[in-house]
Design a protein around this motif. Structure first.
Motif, PDB file in Angstrom:
ATOM      1  N   UNK A  91     -75.980 -41.020 -16.962  1.00  0.00           N
ATOM      2  CA  UNK A  91     -75.145 -40.218 -16.082  1.00  0.00           C
ATOM      3  C   UNK A  91     -74.507 -41.055 -14.992  1.00  0.00           C
ATOM      4  N   UNK A  96     -80.149 -42.041  -9.043  1.00  0.00           N
ATOM      5  CA  UNK A  96     -80.766 -40.890  -8.369  1.00  0.00           C
ATOM      6  C   UNK A  96     -81.733 -40.121  -9.252  1.00  0.00           C
ATOM      7  N   UNK A  99     -87.887 -41.765 -10.606  1.00  0.00           N
ATOM      8  CA  UNK A  99     -88.942 -40.973  -9.959  1.00  0.00           C
ATOM      9  C   UNK A  99     -90.316 -41.604 -10.025  1.00  0.00           C
TER      10      UNK A  99
ATOM     11  N   UNK B 178     -78.061 -31.541 -12.236  1.00  0.00           N
ATOM     12  CA  UNK B 178     -77.704 -32.893 -12.654  1.00  0.00           C
ATOM     13  C   UNK B 178     -78.938 -33.714 -13.006  1.00  0.00           C
ATOM     14  N   UNK B 179     -79.952 -33.663 -12.123  1.00  0.00           N
ATOM     15  CA  UNK B 179     -81.162 -34.441 -12.373  1.00  0.00           C
ATOM     16  C   UNK B 179     -81.871 -33.918 -13.618  1.00  0.00           C
ATOM     17  N   UNK B 181     -80.489 -32.488 -16.197  1.00  0.00           N
ATOM     18  CA  UNK B 181     -79.763 -32.981 -17.365  1.00  0.00           C
ATOM     19  C   UNK B 181     -80.103 -34.437 -17.627  1.00  0.00           C
ATOM     20  N   UNK B 182     -80.146 -35.238 -16.560  1.00  0.00           N
ATOM     21  CA  UNK B 182     -80.420 -36.658 -16.732  1.00  0.00           C
ATOM     22  C   UNK B 182     -81.806 -36.865 -17.334  1.00  0.00           C
ATOM     23  N   UNK B 183     -82.792 -36.099 -16.856  1.00  0.00           N
ATOM     24  CA  UNK B 183     -84.144 -36.272 -17.403  1.00  0.00           C
ATOM     25  C   UNK B 183     -84.248 -35.712 -18.817  1.00  0.00           C
ATOM     26  N   UNK B 184     -83.518 -34.631 -19.071  1.00  0.00           N
ATOM     27  CA  UNK B 184     -83.530 -34.114 -20.443  1.00  0.00           C
ATOM     28  C   UNK B 184     -82.879 -35.090 -21.406  1.00  0.00           C
ATOM     29  N   UNK B 204     -90.668 -35.312 -12.639  1.00  0.00           N
ATOM     30  CA  UNK B 204     -89.431 -36.106 -12.723  1.00  0.00           C
ATOM     31  C   UNK B 204     -88.226 -35.395 -12.128  1.00  0.00           C
ATOM     32  N   UNK B 207     -89.333 -35.187  -7.610  1.00  0.00           N
ATOM     33  CA  UNK B 207     -89.302 -36.425  -6.819  1.00  0.00           C
ATOM     34  C   UNK B 207     -87.864 -36.829  -6.470  1.00  0.00           C
ATOM     35  N   UNK B 208     -86.971 -36.958  -7.467  1.00  0.00           N
ATOM     36  CA  UNK B 208     -85.593 -37.335  -7.095  1.00  0.00           C
ATOM     37  C   UNK B 208     -84.921 -36.279  -6.221  1.00  0.00           C
ATOM     38  N   UNK B 211     -86.127 -36.722  -2.628  1.00  0.00           N
ATOM     39  CA  UNK B 211     -85.554 -37.942  -2.059  1.00  0.00           C
ATOM     40  C   UNK B 211     -84.102 -37.698  -1.676  1.00  0.00           C
ATOM     41  N   UNK B 215     -82.311 -37.700   2.002  1.00  0.00           N
ATOM     42  CA  UNK B 215     -81.186 -38.599   2.251  1.00  0.00           C
ATOM     43  C   UNK B 215     -80.000 -37.796   2.810  1.00  0.00           C
TER      44      UNK B 215
END
Lengths: 285, 269
Positions: A91, A96, A99, B178-179, B181-184, B204, B207-208, B211, B215
């Motif tokens: 992506x 980001x 983890x 978004x996260x 989708x990225x982890x999937x 997973x 945690x992001x 963070x 931020x």
């Protein structure tokens, strides 16, 4: 050439049935061939991100089909999951998504989900780390201690470690310094050559795409107005400008020269080609 | 799982008289309407309040479907309330008696009234959030709570925190999406397995997400300080709330409604 991923009349509508309903893709027929280095360009909101998320089954088509090696990836849930491993997707700003406690564990997340044996996972993590130029001693560090560029590499390694047959990268160089851009692009090329993998590079930078890819697909307003080799695509200079995409600087210079009456090749997009074209023109003249 | 389908904040853009009304009027109106709901005791008064609500929904042009969809999460509470009222209301006319359970005519009556009351209460508050943007809503609340500043309640700070929280809900939803989708894409599975497995699968994602939330909070604080934000003192507003004729009429009508329902109740209606 043999197709590896195809979409047939792929349509995707976001938030269907609410006032925010919006068609992101409109009956798109897209093909990526085995072992090719393909570029997708389109400006923000053109539908390119929606398109690539269909290619590995993250988004389900509103209508139409997505085929991986000729099979509809939504025909069987197992196949959908398998497609996620066969088609790796990096992506935008992938750093980001980190983890884990250590870089090693984070890269191992994907291979671990594939259910591989421990020694195979270990081998893949080390291979992937080497591919993106991460030194062994970084593997035991926390990913959050690293610099932005290093984090990006860890995230890319996390997808490469699954050793996908198709690797899709969404703006992998966004926000990196010029040195970082070069090294990420050459890592991708290395992976392409080493595994004979299909690469799909999504970008809005014409320069970056132009010098990397074999074939180029332009996405605009949820459809594909044209595709072909970079030289073929850049002949549509005016249309590209109208879409807010523009052509590489060299192409623009040469188009301007042609408009001024110079008899030179208009399908030039790198400095080397420009040099060759000028020499040719001189030789003829 | 489609996170973007969740209607949080719920604002339904439009340009009806209800949308254009001052948020304070709507807040006061809702409070008065709820008071009236609790004063209502008879079919007649319930009927009046129901007709009023139906008219308001028609004026707002919010699709009935969206309002009914919002009712889903409270179905359990509704059923629970109905059963409790049905079984534990003492009365003279016993309709059904079985073991220790007794259903009386009064019980049936109370249960129906309770359920209708809760449904109307929820629909009314939905109408408020559907027709008022979150920002206007917090502005309205801050303004109405203004007098509490005298007793040192940090009204402005609370309202600012609320509007920031509301402002970031869509951002965080998008980020989560978004996260996720990225982890999937890396083979994470959020949808199957035992409860424990599913809880573990969230690491997973969380945690992001945390963070990035920290931020963002940090960046926002810096950006606000760069623009000399230092609390509510002496701060002027871009949007000033003003009561117009319609607002005055509405508040007067709402007060009249409350009084009317109260008087009708006195006469046993």
């Amino acid at each position: 050439m043999q197709p590896i991923i195809e979409t047939k009349q792929l349509t995707h509508i976001y938030s269907e049935g609410t006032p925010f309903q919006r068609a992101a893709l409109n009956a798109v027929d897209f093909t990526a061939y085995r072992g090719e280095y393909l570029g997708i360009i389109g400006h923000t909101g053109s539908g390119k991100s929606t398109l690539i998320q269909h290619l590995n089954g993250l988004l389900k088509p509103t209508s139409g089909q997505v085929l991986y090696e000729g099979q509809d990836i939504w025909s069987d849930p197992k196949l959908t999951r398998q497609t996620r491993f066969n088609v790796g997707l990096v992506f935008q700003y992938p750093e980001y998504q980190l983890f884990e406690e250590t870089v090693y564990k984070d890269i191992a997340f994907g291979p671990g989900n594939m259910g591989l044996a421990a020694d195979e996972i270990d081998a893949r993590v080390r291979r992937a780390a080497a591919f993106v130029g991460l030194k062994e001693d970084l593997l035991d560090k926390s990913p959050f201690e690293l610099s932005g560029g290093q984090k990006r590499r860890v995230a890319i390694a996390g997808v490469i470690a699954m050793e996908p047959k198709v690797l899709i990268l969404d703006e992998p160089t966004a926000g990196l310094d010029p040195v970082g851009v070069e090294s990420v692009l050459s890592n991708i090329r290395d992976y392409h050559l080493a595994h004979n993998a299909t690469i799909i590079l999504v970008s809005h930078s014409m320069e970056e795409v132009a010098r990397s890819v074999d074939r180029l697909v332009v996405v605009n307003d949820g459809s594909i107005p044209f595709q072909g080799t970079p030289a073929q695509v850049f002949r549509h200079g005016q249309e590209l400008e109208d879409m807010g995409l523009g052509v590489p600087q060299m192409t623009r210079v040469f188009n301007r020269l042609r408009a001024m009456g110079a008899n030179i090749d208009g399908s030039v997009y790198t400095v080397e080609q420009a040099r060759a074209a000028i020499l040719r023109a001189k030789g003829v003249g | 799982m489609a996170l973007k389908d969740i209607t949080l904040g719920q604002f339904f853009p439009g340009n009806s008289p209800l949308h254009r009304m001052d948020p304070r009027t709507k807040l006061i109106g809702i409070v008065l309407y709820i008071v009236a709901l609790f004063l209502a005791k008879s079919v007649l008064t319930y009927g009046i309040l129901f007709a009023l609500l139906a008219t308001l929904i028609a004026i707002s042009r919010v699709p009935l479907k969206s309002i009914l969809r919002g009712m889903k999460p409270v179905v359990f509470i509704l059923i629970f309330t109905a059963i409790l009222n049905l079984l534990y209301t003492p009365g003279e006319t016993v309709l059904l008696k079985w073991w220790i359970l007794t259903v009386t005519l009064e019980g049936v009556r109370t249960a129906i009234f309770m359920v209708v009351r809760i449904m109307m209460l929820i629909t009314a508050t939905f109408l408020l959030t559907y027709t008022t943007s979150p920002i206007l809503l917090t502005d309205g609340i801050e303004n109405l709570l203004g007098p509490l500043k005298r007793i040192r309640v940090p009204v402005h700070e609370l309202a600012m925190m609320m509007s920031i929280a509301l402002r970031f809900i869509p951002t965080l939803i998008e980020e989560t999406d978004k996260i996720m989708s990225a982890q999937r894409a890396r083979g994470a599975d959020f949808e199957s397995g035992s409860l424990l497995r599913r809880a573990k699968a969230l690491v997973p994602l969380l945690v992001p997400l945390f963070i990035s939330a920290f931020r963002r909070a940090d960046e926002l604080a810096v950006a606000m300080e760069c623009r000399c934000y230092h609390g509510g003192e002496g701060r002027t507003r871009l949007r000033r709330l003003t009561y117009r004729a319609l607002d005055r009429v509405t508040i007067a009508a709402a007060l009249f409604l409350c009084a009317g329902i109260f008087v009708l109740g006195r006469f046993g209606l």
